[in-house]
Write a protein that holds these residues in place. Structure first.
Motif, PDB file in Angstrom:
ATOM      1  N   GLY B  16       0.596  -1.226   0.064  1.00 25.69           N
ATOM      2  CA  GLY B  16       0.067   0.057  -0.048  1.00 25.69           C
ATOM      3  C   GLY B  16       0.771   1.078  -0.155  1.00 25.69           C
ATOM      4  O   GLY B  16       0.480   2.465  -0.282  1.00 25.69           O
ATOM      5  N   LYS B  17       2.137   1.170   0.080  1.00 26.08           N
ATOM      6  CA  LYS B  17       2.968   2.382   0.298  1.00 26.08           C
ATOM      7  C   LYS B  17       3.520   2.805  -1.267  1.00 26.08           C
ATOM      8  O   LYS B  17       3.541   1.965  -2.063  1.00 26.08           O
ATOM      9  N   ASN B  18       3.980   3.764  -1.272  1.00 22.82           N
ATOM     10  CA  ASN B  18       4.631   4.512  -2.433  1.00 22.82           C
ATOM     11  C   ASN B  18       6.133   4.671  -2.163  1.00 22.82           C
ATOM     12  O   ASN B  18       6.557   5.078  -0.977  1.00 22.82           O
ATOM     13  N   TYR B  19       6.894   4.178  -3.180  1.00 25.52           N
ATOM     14  CA  TYR B  19       8.378   4.571  -3.138  1.00 25.52           C
ATOM     15  C   TYR B  19       8.943   4.658  -4.601  1.00 25.52           C
ATOM     16  O   TYR B  19       8.254   4.332  -5.611  1.00 25.52           O
ATOM     17  N   THR B  20      10.124   5.416  -4.531  1.00 21.17           N
ATOM     18  CA  THR B  20      10.955   5.568  -5.961  1.00 21.17           C
ATOM     19  C   THR B  20      12.149   4.910  -6.003  1.00 21.17           C
ATOM     20  O   THR B  20      12.904   5.140  -4.861  1.00 21.17           O
ATOM     21  N   ALA B  79       2.135  -0.246  -3.289  1.00 24.47           N
ATOM     22  CA  ALA B  79       2.792  -1.619  -3.622  1.00 24.47           C
ATOM     23  C   ALA B  79       1.919  -3.009  -3.062  1.00 24.47           C
ATOM     24  O   ALA B  79       1.248  -2.670  -2.190  1.00 24.47           O
ATOM     25  N   VAL B  80       2.104  -4.080  -3.937  1.00 23.19           N
ATOM     26  CA  VAL B  80       1.516  -5.322  -3.628  1.00 23.19           C
ATOM     27  C   VAL B  80       2.755  -6.322  -3.476  1.00 23.19           C
ATOM     28  O   VAL B  80       3.670  -6.043  -4.147  1.00 23.19           O
ATOM     29  N   HIS B  81       2.582  -7.407  -2.848  1.00 20.46           N
ATOM     30  CA  HIS B  81       3.471  -8.340  -2.636  1.00 20.46           C
ATOM     31  C   HIS B  81       3.920  -8.964  -4.037  1.00 20.46           C
ATOM     32  O   HIS B  81       5.319  -9.255  -3.997  1.00 20.46           O
ATOM     33  N   LEU B  99      24.054  -3.306 -23.401  1.00 24.82           N
ATOM     34  CA  LEU B  99      23.509  -2.339 -22.428  1.00 24.82           C
ATOM     35  C   LEU B  99      24.539  -2.496 -21.272  1.00 24.82           C
ATOM     36  O   LEU B  99      25.204  -3.544 -21.010  1.00 24.82           O
ATOM     37  N   THR B 100      24.510  -1.541 -20.526  1.00 19.76           N
ATOM     38  CA  THR B 100      25.121  -1.383 -19.204  1.00 19.76           C
ATOM     39  C   THR B 100      24.151  -1.208 -18.123  1.00 19.76           C
ATOM     40  O   THR B 100      23.383  -0.515 -18.063  1.00 19.76           O
ATOM     41  N   PHE B 101      24.174  -2.329 -17.291  1.00 19.88           N
ATOM     42  CA  PHE B 101      23.127  -2.341 -16.100  1.00 19.88           C
ATOM     43  C   PHE B 101      23.707  -1.854 -14.820  1.00 19.88           C
ATOM     44  O   PHE B 101      24.942  -1.915 -14.755  1.00 19.88           O
ATOM     45  N   GLY B 102      22.584  -1.565 -13.956  1.00 21.54           N
ATOM     46  CA  GLY B 102      22.850  -0.978 -12.683  1.00 21.54           C
ATOM     47  C   GLY B 102      22.908  -2.418 -11.982  1.00 21.54           C
ATOM     48  O   GLY B 102      22.741  -3.360 -12.344  1.00 21.54           O
ATOM     49  N   THR B 103      23.371  -1.955 -10.691  1.00 19.81           N
ATOM     50  CA  THR B 103      23.581  -3.185  -9.706  1.00 19.81           C
ATOM     51  C   THR B 103      22.270  -3.691  -9.189  1.00 19.81           C
ATOM     52  O   THR B 103      22.219  -4.756  -8.748  1.00 19.81           O
ATOM     53  N   GLY B 104      21.433  -3.033  -9.538  1.00 21.61           N
ATOM     54  CA  GLY B 104      19.980  -3.596  -9.151  1.00 21.61           C
ATOM     55  C   GLY B 104      19.327  -3.048  -7.765  1.00 21.61           C
ATOM     56  O   GLY B 104      20.167  -2.766  -6.848  1.00 21.61           O
ATOM     57  N   THR B 105      18.155  -2.945  -7.689  1.00 26.29           N
ATOM     58  CA  THR B 105      17.367  -2.850  -6.351  1.00 26.29           C
ATOM     59  C   THR B 105      16.517  -3.974  -6.199  1.00 26.29           C
ATOM     60  O   THR B 105      15.697  -4.202  -6.864  1.00 26.29           O
ATOM     61  N   ARG B 106      16.736  -4.466  -4.852  1.00 27.44           N
ATOM     62  CA  ARG B 106      15.993  -5.765  -4.390  1.00 27.44           C
ATOM     63  C   ARG B 106      14.917  -5.035  -3.830  1.00 27.44           C
ATOM     64  O   ARG B 106      14.933  -4.430  -2.571  1.00 27.44           O
ATOM     65  N   LEU B 107      13.703  -5.303  -4.011  1.00 25.92           N
ATOM     66  CA  LEU B 107      12.414  -4.874  -3.486  1.00 25.92           C
ATOM     67  C   LEU B 107      11.652  -5.860  -2.813  1.00 25.92           C
ATOM     68  O   LEU B 107      11.466  -6.901  -3.575  1.00 25.92           O
ATOM     69  N   GLN B 108      11.582  -5.698  -1.713  1.00 27.79           N
ATOM     70  CA  GLN B 108      10.704  -6.650  -0.870  1.00 27.79           C
ATOM     71  C   GLN B 108       9.408  -5.989  -0.504  1.00 27.79           C
ATOM     72  O   GLN B 108       9.506  -5.085   0.519  1.00 27.79           O
ATOM     73  N   VAL B 109       8.131  -6.415  -0.582  1.00 25.83           N
ATOM     74  CA  VAL B 109       7.128  -5.931  -0.202  1.00 25.83           C
ATOM     75  C   VAL B 109       6.375  -6.752   0.704  1.00 25.83           C
ATOM     76  O   VAL B 109       6.121  -8.153   0.508  1.00 25.83           O
ATOM     77  N   THR B 110       6.230  -6.123   2.031  1.00 26.07           N
ATOM     78  CA  THR B 110       5.733  -7.296   3.286  1.00 26.07           C
ATOM     79  C   THR B 110       4.176  -6.835   3.226  1.00 26.07           C
ATOM     80  O   THR B 110       3.578  -5.900   2.917  1.00 26.07           O
ATOM     81  N   LEU B 111       3.541  -7.595   3.878  1.00 30.62           N
ATOM     82  CA  LEU B 111       2.171  -7.942   3.985  1.00 30.62           C
ATOM     83  C   LEU B 111       1.804  -6.904   5.499  1.00 30.62           C
ATOM     84  O   LEU B 111       2.529  -6.633   6.333  1.00 30.62           O
TER      85      LEU B 111
END
Lengths: 114, 111
Positions: B16-20, B79-81, B99-111
């Motif tokens: 339910g939260k927002n983020y960037t 956000a949803v799980h 392509l040159t990739f970034g290192t990535g952002t690991r997103l974890q959405v909790t209930l």
């Protein structure tokens, strides 16, 4: 419509050995790129094949070589394996060799070097 | 040498939260891609941004590109799980999808 298929999915080698990974591009695609993804990192570009020639290459040593066949499929060969070569190797295909082409990635071949 | 940086590297957020998520790159380019990767799976294309000011939206995800600031953002709304995954941005400075990739952002959405 089959996407990008790679084989094998997993393999284990020892240092100094050689490995060959295979890739069949998505139907209608003629360009194949290979990427190496170490654990916890983003993919790194190895090289790209179009019309059976290597067109672009990333910062990888000559131990990494490849080939593209007339049916557009491709192989990645790595000689004299090092422990640091352990990674997920991703094949990506696209159509054409210019412009902004969205890459379709395969599921990858996970290589472990012991 | 082109460098692509993402932040944060790890993001835990409640449903339910927002983020960037932010993606900065070091050299001018007008071709930027966002990909999603689920654990043990391959990369799935989310967005292709091809010009300054480009904005693309799909469901709860919206991506934008500011080529002058060399910055792209991936905004997550409510956000949803199912959005839990690793998100990569990638920049293309070549003539053909190197392509040159970034290192990535690991997103974890909790209930």
């Amino acid at each position: 419509d089959a996407g990008v298929t790679q084989s094998p999915t997993h393999l284990i080698k020892t240092r100094g050995q050689q490995v060959t990974l295979r890739c069949s591009p998505k139907s209608g695609h003629d360009t194949v790129s290979w990427y190496q993804q170490a654990l916890g990192q983003g993919p790194q570009f190895i090289f790209q094949y179009y019309e059976e020639e290597e067109r672009q290459r990333g910062n990888f040593p000559d131990r990494f070589s490849g080939h593209q066949f007339p049916n557009y499929s491709s192989e990645l060969n790595v000689n004299a394996l090092l422990l640091g070569d352990s990674a997920l190797y991703l094949c990506a295909s696209s159509f054409g060799f210019s412009g902004a082409n969205v890459l379709t990635f395969g599921a990858g071949s996970r290589l472990t070097v012991l | 040498e082109l460098k692509v940086e993402q932040n944060p590297l790890f993001l835990s957020m409640q449903e339910g939260k927002n983020y960037t998520i932010y993606c900065n790159y070091s050299t001018t380019s007008d071709r930027l891609y966002w990909y999603r990767q689920d654990p043990g799976k391959s990369l799935e294309s989310l967005f292709v941004l091809l010009s300054n000011g480009a904005v693309k939206q799909e469901g709860r995800l919206m991506a934008s590109l500011d080529t002058k600031a060399r910055l792209s953002t991936l905004h997550i709304t409510a956000a949803v799980h199912d959005l839990s995954a690793t998100y990569f941005c990638a920049v293309d400075m070549s003539t053909a999808s190197k392509l040159t990739f970034g290192t990535g952002t690991r997103l974890q959405v909790t209930l």
